[in-house]
Motif scaffolding. Structure first.
Motif, PDB file in Angstrom:
ATOM      1  N   VAL A 175      -0.677  -1.422  -7.351  1.00  0.00           N
ATOM      2  CA  VAL A 175      -2.116  -1.352  -7.559  1.00  0.00           C
ATOM      3  C   VAL A 175      -2.354  -0.685  -8.901  1.00  0.00           C
ATOM      4  O   VAL A 175      -1.710   0.308  -9.239  1.00  0.00           O
ATOM      5  N   GLY A 176      -3.241  -1.264  -9.683  1.00  0.00           N
ATOM      6  CA  GLY A 176      -3.565  -0.696 -10.991  1.00  0.00           C
ATOM      7  C   GLY A 176      -5.064  -0.729 -11.207  1.00  0.00           C
ATOM      8  O   GLY A 176      -5.751  -1.631 -10.704  1.00  0.00           O
ATOM      9  N   SER A 230      -5.054   4.432 -10.848  1.00  0.00           N
ATOM     10  CA  SER A 230      -4.855   4.784 -12.260  1.00  0.00           C
ATOM     11  C   SER A 230      -3.605   5.634 -12.466  1.00  0.00           C
ATOM     12  O   SER A 230      -3.299   6.038 -13.580  1.00  0.00           O
ATOM     13  N   GLU A 239       1.433   3.228  -4.861  1.00  0.00           N
ATOM     14  CA  GLU A 239       0.445   4.268  -5.164  1.00  0.00           C
ATOM     15  C   GLU A 239      -0.329   4.701  -3.914  1.00  0.00           C
ATOM     16  O   GLU A 239      -0.813   5.830  -3.831  1.00  0.00           O
ATOM     17  N   LEU A 388       5.368   6.054 -18.353  1.00  0.00           N
ATOM     18  CA  LEU A 388       4.334   5.720 -19.341  1.00  0.00           C
ATOM     19  C   LEU A 388       4.182   6.786 -20.422  1.00  0.00           C
ATOM     20  O   LEU A 388       3.448   6.590 -21.386  1.00  0.00           O
TER      21      LEU A 388
HETATM   22  C1  FMN Z   1     -11.275   3.998 -15.985  1.00  0.00           C
HETATM   23  C2  FMN Z   1      -9.935   3.425 -16.307  1.00  0.00           C
HETATM   24  C3  FMN Z   1      -9.833   2.132 -16.789  1.00  0.00           C
HETATM   25  C4  FMN Z   1      -8.583   1.574 -17.094  1.00  0.00           C
HETATM   26  N1  FMN Z   1      -8.511   0.288 -17.552  1.00  0.00           N
HETATM   27  C5  FMN Z   1      -7.300  -0.268 -17.802  1.00  0.00           C
HETATM   28  C6  FMN Z   1      -7.203  -1.631 -18.209  1.00  0.00           C
HETATM   29  O1  FMN Z   1      -8.183  -2.341 -18.369  1.00  0.00           O
HETATM   30  N2  FMN Z   1      -5.956  -2.136 -18.416  1.00  0.00           N
HETATM   31  C7  FMN Z   1      -4.821  -1.398 -18.249  1.00  0.00           C
HETATM   32  O2  FMN Z   1      -3.723  -1.915 -18.420  1.00  0.00           O
HETATM   33  N3  FMN Z   1      -4.894  -0.084 -17.886  1.00  0.00           N
HETATM   34  C8  FMN Z   1      -6.104   0.481 -17.644  1.00  0.00           C
HETATM   35  N4  FMN Z   1      -6.181   1.790 -17.244  1.00  0.00           N
HETATM   36  C9  FMN Z   1      -4.942   2.574 -17.109  1.00  0.00           C
HETATM   37  C10 FMN Z   1      -4.181   2.176 -15.857  1.00  0.00           C
HETATM   38  O3  FMN Z   1      -4.999   2.244 -14.725  1.00  0.00           O
HETATM   39  C11 FMN Z   1      -2.969   3.071 -15.649  1.00  0.00           C
HETATM   40  O4  FMN Z   1      -2.097   2.899 -16.749  1.00  0.00           O
HETATM   41  C12 FMN Z   1      -2.224   2.812 -14.361  1.00  0.00           C
HETATM   42  O5  FMN Z   1      -1.062   3.591 -14.339  1.00  0.00           O
HETATM   43  C13 FMN Z   1      -1.866   1.368 -14.208  1.00  0.00           C
HETATM   44  O6  FMN Z   1      -1.174   1.180 -13.010  1.00  0.00           O
HETATM   45  P1  FMN Z   1       0.299   0.575 -13.021  1.00  0.00           P
HETATM   46  O7  FMN Z   1       1.153   1.653 -13.625  1.00  0.00           O
HETATM   47  O8  FMN Z   1       0.579   0.333 -11.604  1.00  0.00           O
HETATM   48  O9  FMN Z   1       0.249  -0.637 -13.850  1.00  0.00           O
HETATM   49  C14 FMN Z   1      -7.419   2.351 -16.928  1.00  0.00           C
HETATM   50  C15 FMN Z   1      -7.525   3.660 -16.441  1.00  0.00           C
HETATM   51  C16 FMN Z   1      -8.763   4.198 -16.132  1.00  0.00           C
HETATM   52  C17 FMN Z   1      -8.846   5.604 -15.602  1.00  0.00           C
END
Ligand code: FMN
Length: 606
Positions: A175-176, A230, A239, A388
């Motif tokens: 989940v992201g 996030s 997560e 990261l």
């Molecule tokens: C408000 C907010 C918006 C975000 N938007 C994005 C986005 O559009 N694309 C992206 O790759 N990460 C974005 N992030 C960062 C990711 O959520 C973060 O890197 C997270 O670890 C991604 O999950 P994953 O490690 O499972 O890919 C955002 C974070 C926040 C707090």
């Protein structure tokens, strides 16, 4: 008692005076951004979560700025203060992982295995509030009050998302929190950047020859689950397990109605669909958390097959932009919670701070218990190799007696200890995909600064005051900060950065130099820091005094080397081939309208 869903969190925020309802009708197009941006920049006690009860064009209310100050962020996790997250996870690690258990690199995995074993793993249920209303015929995302955040955005965007996929090869869930562009009611843009879990699943789908991969965009649920999207957890660790531990109760899941996927049962809305890992479409521009627009780029496309929601759903969202915004406090929670995990790999780390001006990746301040020369460098390389953290653009290491949460104290220690030739490590490597200063997309120069004490060296001489008359004759726009750093507003049509630096060092050879664009207001040091950290590629934009200096000359009385940093806007003439993005600003009409309507919102005088 753990929050079951978003509305319980909202109730508690309201009871604590942390949420204000706005009952007058407002527009989802820019107006909510301008209101929320003003509120986000207020001192903590005036910075509230906002529940807009009437958003033009939608029957659903909208909530924003839920995590937007330290108190609300702590309330989201039901702790008194965010540092309790650090303490709680440290305790769990100590309890569950006696020393010497397994090889170092599997220890983070062991922590999460421990959580699963105590029953905090996600749990399936059959009927779910988020499926009170099920729309499978002509589902249309426009039923939600989706924001257009900034004037030059490419459209409307869902922002406070939990985007769920499963790895087509292993079935493991990710989940992201990725923004989602609305192309039309059934077609969405999936903005997972190249270092992220969703992107990895896409790649895995390409390799497995898949053409339809299920994806769900979840909005709402308990606040720990919202935040967990996030969290930069290692791939293959769910997560929602972390969310379960934070709440002390497993997150409950239900099967999707149109896709082979599970989603949190207590969410407000779920958008179900699929994507073809080989299909791309231009996404953006979008006013991003860097404070600049991210330009258009190719990202995968989601095709919507169903929307489910609660009967009286509340649409949660956020805006990002120049810090501070709500995401600062979501990031602070991440920093506190990941500190024990960093310590697991590097036990000498005492504390870490990622200040808002650095928008997460651009600056990491670390304090350590130093034991040997080069210890700071060991930490830099260690962090650059840790998940990261690989994207960290500047890492500053200080001794443990410096409180890294006090940025002033760190700055002072840098001034006292750093020789910019001997104590600086400049490397090239992966940077955040949003980094506009890097010469290549996602790849650029990074800096590590060893600001620990080096008792073997002779103390630096006292600074010589700048000759103000001579400086003012050379530059119309300059100031000297703490008798140590000369800041110049540079008009590049008149003088190149190299010429400007040479002139400053002719007049004041014992000063560091910071070059900014001519119009920048130097009195706002937070803004200056944000610009420097965002606009600099640390390989290209740094000039060190005395270029022929031998870095291995370690005699204690070698003169101190000064640094000049070019933080101006760059173009091809500066060796920046990629184009420079536009800085975010609200359109004057909206600013005016919001000012005129302010008393209607019931948000008090700012
Ligand atoms: C408000 C907010 C918006 C975000 N938007 C994005 C986005 O559009 N694309 C992206 O790759 N990460 C974005 N992030 C960062 C990711 O959520 C973060 O890197 C997270 O670890 C991604 O999950 P994953 O490690 O499972 O890919 C955002 C974070 C926040 C707090």
């Amino acid at each position: 008692m753990a929050y079951r869903n978003l509305r319980e969190f909202i109730e508690r925020l309201e009871a604590a005076g942390e949420l204000v309802r706005v009952s007058t009708p407002v527009s989802a197009e820019l107006e909510i951004t301008e209101i929320t941006d003003r509120i986000s920049k207020q001192p903590h006690h005036r910075n509230k979560a906002l529940l807009f009860e009437r958003v033009e064009g939608s029957e659903f209310p909208l909530v924003i700025n839920l995590f937007g100050n330290p108190r609300r962020a702590a309330m989201a996790f039901e702790v008194g203060d965010l540092d309790e997250l650090n303490v709680r996870l440290s305790r769990l690690i100590d309890l569950r992982l006696p020393r010497g258990l397994g090889p170092m690199l599997s220890r983070a995995g062991d922590v999460f295995g421990a959580l699963r074993s105590i029953g905090l793993g996600p749990k399936m249920i059959r009927s779910a509030p988020v499926q009170e209303v099920v729309i499978t015929e002509n589902p249309d995302v426009h039923l939600m009050p989706v924001l257009k955040c900034w004037p030059h955005d490419g459209g409307r965007y869902l922002t406070l998302t939990q985007v769920i996929t499963r790895d087509p090869a292993t079935g493991i869930r990710n989940v992201g929190m990725y923004r989602i562009q609305v192309y039309d009611g059934q077609t969405l843009g999936l903005h997972w950047q190249r270092h992220k879990g969703g992107r990895e699943h896409q790649q895995s789908g390409v390799e497995a020859g898949r053409t339809k991969i299920p994806v769900a965009v979840v909005l709402g649920g308990d606040p720990a689950s919202i935040w967990a999207a996030s969290a930069p957890l290692p791939p293959n660790i769910d997560e929602y397990l972390l969310a379960g531990w934070l709440r002390g109760r497993p997150v409950e899941f239900v099967k999707c109605v149109s896709q082979d996927l599970e989603v949190p049962a207590h969410a407000e809305f779920v958008i179900e669909g699929w994507f073809d890992p080989n299909e791309h479409r231009l996404e953006g521009p979008f006013g991003d958390h860097t404070g600049f627009y991210t330009p258009r780029d190719l990202f995968p496309v989601m095709h919507v097959t169903a929307i489910t929601h609660r009967r009286n759903a509340i649409y949660p969202t956020t805006i990002v932009g120049k810090p501070p915004m709500e995401d600062v406090w979501m990031g602070k929670a991440t920093e506190r919670l990941f500190l024990p995990l960093m310590k697991l790999f590097m036990g000498e780390i005492r504390d870490v701070n990622m200040p808002p001006e650095g928008v997460f990746h651009n600056l990491v301040l670390v304090s350590i218990r130093k034991r040997f020369p080069g210890h700071a460098q060991k930490i830099m390389y260690g962090l650059w190799g840790l998940g990261l953290m690989m994207l960290a653009k500047a890492i500053v290491v200080v001794d443990e007696d410096v409180d890294v949460q006090n940025v002033e104290a760190v700055a002072q220690r840098i001034l006292e200890t750093v020789d910019w030739r001997r104590d600086v490590t400049i490397v090239d490597g992966p940077v955040d995909q949003l980094d506009h200063s890097a010469i290549l997309d996602s790849f650029g120069g990074k800096i590590g600064v060893d600001a620990t004490r080096k008792p073997e060296r002779a103390p630096f001489p006292d600074p010589v005051p700048v000759n103000e008359v001579v400086m003012s004759a050379a530059f119309s726009n300059w100031r000297c900060w703490r008798d140590a750093v000369v800041i110049v507003g540079l008009n590049k049509a008149r003088c190149t950065p190299e010429e400007a630096v040479r002139i400053v060092w002719d007049i004041a050879p014992d000063k560091d130099v910071l070059l900014l664009d001519a119009g920048v207001d130097f009195s706002n040091l937070s803004d200056v820091a944000w610009r420097v950290l965002g606009n600099v590629d640390w390989r290209r934009d740094v000039i060190l005094q005395r270029g022929m200096f031998d870095p291995y000359d370690m005699r204690p009385d070698v003169p101190r080397t000064r640094i000049a940093i070019d933080a101006t806007t760059k173009g091809p003439e500066d060796g920046h081939p990629r184009g420079w993005p536009e800085e975010l600003a609200m359109s004057p009409e909206v600013v005016e309208r919001v000012t005129a309507r302010w008393s209607e919102y019931g948000l008090g005088n700012l």
